[in-house]
Scaffold this active site. Structure first.
Site, PDB file in Angstrom:
ATOM      1  N   THR A  51      -5.967  50.934  -0.488  1.00 10.85           N
ATOM      2  CA  THR A  51      -6.566  52.019   0.286  1.00 10.85           C
ATOM      3  C   THR A  51      -5.662  53.251   0.317  1.00 10.85           C
ATOM      4  O   THR A  51      -6.152  54.370   0.310  1.00 10.85           O
ATOM      5  CB  THR A  51      -6.892  51.581   1.720  1.00 10.85           C
ATOM      6  OG1 THR A  51      -5.711  51.111   2.354  1.00 10.85           O
ATOM      7  CG2 THR A  51      -7.931  50.493   1.733  1.00 10.85           C
ATOM      8  N   ALA A  53       0.099  55.260   4.264  1.00 11.40           N
ATOM      9  CA  ALA A  53       0.472  53.846   4.269  1.00 11.40           C
ATOM     10  C   ALA A  53      -0.722  52.927   4.459  1.00 11.40           C
ATOM     11  O   ALA A  53      -1.665  53.242   5.173  1.00 11.40           O
ATOM     12  CB  ALA A  53       1.476  53.590   5.390  1.00 11.40           C
ATOM     13  N   CYS A  54      -0.662  51.780   3.786  1.00 15.14           N
ATOM     14  CA  CYS A  54      -1.604  50.699   4.070  1.00 15.14           C
ATOM     15  C   CYS A  54      -0.812  49.400   4.029  1.00 15.14           C
ATOM     16  O   CYS A  54       0.416  49.416   3.903  1.00 15.14           O
ATOM     17  CB  CYS A  54      -2.784  50.693   3.099  1.00 15.14           C
ATOM     18  SG  CYS A  54      -2.398  50.328   1.390  1.00 15.14           S
ATOM     19  N   GLY A  55      -1.473  48.294   4.152  1.00 16.08           N
ATOM     20  CA  GLY A  55      -0.781  47.013   4.248  1.00 16.08           C
ATOM     21  C   GLY A  55       0.009  46.658   3.011  1.00 16.08           C
ATOM     22  O   GLY A  55       1.130  46.165   3.088  1.00 16.08           O
ATOM     23  N   VAL A 101       3.001  49.972   5.120  1.00 15.59           N
ATOM     24  CA  VAL A 101       3.251  50.380   6.491  1.00 15.59           C
ATOM     25  C   VAL A 101       4.626  49.881   6.970  1.00 15.59           C
ATOM     26  O   VAL A 101       5.285  50.524   7.784  1.00 15.59           O
ATOM     27  CB  VAL A 101       2.077  49.949   7.421  1.00 15.59           C
ATOM     28  CG1 VAL A 101       2.095  48.455   7.688  1.00 15.59           C
ATOM     29  CG2 VAL A 101       2.084  50.749   8.701  1.00 15.59           C
TER      30      VAL A 101
END
Lengths: 99, 161
Positions: A21, A14-16, A47
């Site tokens: 990423t 997970a990323c924003g 996320v």
């Protein structure tokens, strides 16, 4: 996403935004799993979407802050981006995948 | 339409700003002016940076990769900003810790999950102290564009199309 097979670990990445990423980190973990012949299902998400996968995930690898508690380990994946501490991070993830 | 636009007009040197939001606003305005992002992109990228910081304490000089949701983008593009003086950015994945950032790679991504090779090459730049210092100190926008294009394997295209 493919169906979850028994014994196959689900790894959340997970990323924003779930687009930048986490894309790089997902690929790195997929390669690692292949190298070590470990079957994993990788789910790339934001996320904020992690709770939806809470019941089936065994590990969360993330580049952002996780403010909520989960029943699985959470590993910070920044080293995949900076290269600093990368060996240690890979070891840490492998250890979880092999459990 | 997976092509990522990048040219020397998306390289901005000598950026001055009192904080990260200042710098992001300036770079986002340039992307907006060229039509690559929607008007909403600037506020969205600033808001996201506050919530999910993108600063990375890399060797040589700090970098940041501000970006936001695809709905604010018209055409995938990348913009490189070089700050006159480093500005503090939150460190990715940390709650309060900050890092001084000199190089900004602002990503305008229009398709999710589609730019893996480009993103991997970008991380390759972040892990190369020599190239980071070169980009931070080079005075020619064209040379910076050429080096980044080469590294990211982007075809040189004219801006504003």
């Amino acid at each position: 996403m493919s169906e979850v097979r028994k014994g196959k670990k689900t790894v959340l990445v997970a990323c924003g935004t779930g687009i930048a990423t986490s894309t790089v980190v997902s690929d790195a973990i997929e390669k690692m799993a292949k190298e070590h012949n470990i079957q994993v299902e990788i789910v790339q998400c934001k996320v904020t979407e992690v709770p939806a996968y809470e019941s089936r995930a065994s590990l969360l690898v993330t580049t952002t802050i996780v403010s909520k508690e989960y029943p699985f380990p959470i590993i910070n994946a920044r080293a995949f981006l900076t290269g600093i501490g990368l060996d240690k991070l890979k070891e840490q993830i492998l250890e979880e995948l092999k459990k | 339409m997976n092509h990522v636009k990048f040219d020397e007009t998306l390289v901005i040197r000598n950026i001055e700003g009192k904080d990260s939001s200042d710098v992001l606003k300036l770079m986002a305005a340039n992307l907006y002016q060229k039509g690559f992002v929607k008007e909403s992109y600037a506020d969205a990228v600033i808001a996201r940076e506050k919530k999910f910081a993108t600063g990375l304490p890399t060797q040589g000089c700090g970098v940041a990769i501000p970006h936001t949701d695809i709905e604010h983008v018209n055409q995938s593009a990348i913009s490189v900003g070089i700050l006159k003086e480093p500005v503090d950015f939150g460190i990715m994945g940390e709650e309060t810790e900050k890092t001084p950032v000199t190089l900004i790679f602002m990503l305008a991504m229009h398709d999710s999950h589609s730019q893996l090779t480009m993103l991997q090459s970008l991380m390759g730049i972040f892990q190369d102290e020599e190239i980071l210092l070169y980009l931070a100190n080079e005075e020619s926008e064209v040379k910076i564009k050429e080096e980044v294009s080469k590294r990211l394997n982007l075809n040189n295209v004219k801006g504003g199309e």
